[in-house]
Design an enzyme around this catalytic site. Structure first.
Site, PDB file in Angstrom:
ATOM      1  N   GLU A 181       0.876  -1.391   0.155  1.00  0.00           N
ATOM      2  CA  GLU A 181       0.327   0.371  -0.223  1.00  0.00           C
ATOM      3  C   GLU A 181       0.754   0.980  -0.498  1.00  0.00           C
ATOM      4  OE1 GLU A 181      -2.641  -0.685   3.134  1.00  0.00           O
ATOM      5  OE2 GLU A 181      -4.330  -1.702   2.142  1.00  0.00           O
TER       6      GLU A 181
ATOM      7  N   GLU B 183       7.774 -22.123   7.444  1.00  0.00           N
ATOM      8  CA  GLU B 183       8.067 -21.156   8.124  1.00  0.00           C
ATOM      9  C   GLU B 183       9.513 -21.917   9.125  1.00  0.00           C
ATOM     10  OE1 GLU B 183       5.731 -21.527  12.705  1.00  0.00           O
ATOM     11  OE2 GLU B 183       4.438 -20.766  10.172  1.00  0.00           O
TER      12      GLU B 183
END
EC number: 4.2.1.126
Length: 268
Positions: free
Chosen positions: A78, A109
């Site tokens: 953004e 992960e």
């Protein structure tokens, strides 16, 4: 047991009616902002280090897995449309690559070496910053990434929701927002995720303001990527210059940004 894994303050959730579920979730959510408030000094300390580095050409990397990784990508993605900055000024990286944005990638992960490899695909310089995001503070991908970044001389910080975690110990500027047990035990996409989102908002917004990407209270460098934003930009110019709507619109279209349009107006 870590705070993020501790048992919910509520039980027999399946027996609650919808209104009770909503009210109790909301009651827990209200605790998040106060937990973030306690960490403002730590957030301040980290941003105070980020800004001068980015002003010298440094970038900001977020690394995370699962929800934490997705939140980092959201915040990073953004920044270009909001502040008109290059896409690689703020970079979100998730364990498992872009495929993991929509679908969990098994064991992604758990590799402590992969995050640094992922960062290296972008190259790095001494003014870059790496922020590890992990509610638990124990994610190997994130811990390995910030350790390697720190060893390479980069600035390191983290956002976690447990005190004294391995991740916090691995970085120079830890942010530890302890929001308490989740409404659904261990579901860190809830309060922990909200806390991480709030802190990321604070980091990116404050950094961009201090780098001059906001004037007054307006996003003067935002990308004009749709009709709504063009109308917003036009209003900004009208408010700043006193021009009528058509003239303001034409000026915006001619110059491509609110900043450039206003600067052109006052140079006359």
């Amino acid at each position: 047991m870590s705070t993020t894994e501790s048992t919910s303050l509520y039980d027999n959730l399946e027996q609650m009616d919808i209104r009770s579920l909503l009210e109790n979730i909301n009651r827990e959510d209200q605790k998040v902002a106060f937990a973030v408030e306690k960490e403002i000094p730590s957030i301040d300390a980290l941003i105070s280090q980020i800004v001068p580095r980015m002003s010298k050409g440094g970038r900001l990397f977020y690394i995370g897995a699962g929800t934490s990784g997705r939140l980092g990508i959201l915040d990073a993605s953004e920044c270009p449309p909001t502040y008109g900055v290059p896409f690689d000024w703020v970079v979100g990286i998730i364990a498992g690559g872009d495929a993991a944005i929509r679908k969990a990638v098994e064991n992604a992960e758990d590799d402590p070496l992969q995050a640094w490899k992922d960062i290296m695909e972008f190259g790095f310089n001494e003014n870059d910053t790496v922020i590890g995001i992990a509610a638990s503070g124990t994610t190997p991908y994130v811990i390995g990434g910030v350790k390697a970044a720190r060893e390479a001389g980069l600035l390191t910080g983290c956002i976690t929701c447990n005190n004294g975690s391995p991740l916090a110990e691995a970085v120079e500027y830890p942010i530890q927002v302890v929001v308490g047990p989740e409404f659904v035990t261990g579901s860190t996409r809830m309060k922990s995720g909200t806390a991480q989102k709030l802190v990321l908002n604070m980091i990116s917004t404050t950094t961009m303001i201090k780098l001059g990407r906001v004037k007054g209270n307006k996003m003067v460098d935002m990308q004009l990527s749709n009709e709504k934003l063009v109308k917003r930009g036009t209003r900004m110019i009208m408010e700043t210059t006193g021009l009528d709507e058509k003239t303001a619109f034409d000026l915006l279209m001619n110059h491509g940004s609110v900043r450039a349009a206003v600067e052109s107006f006052y140079k006359k």
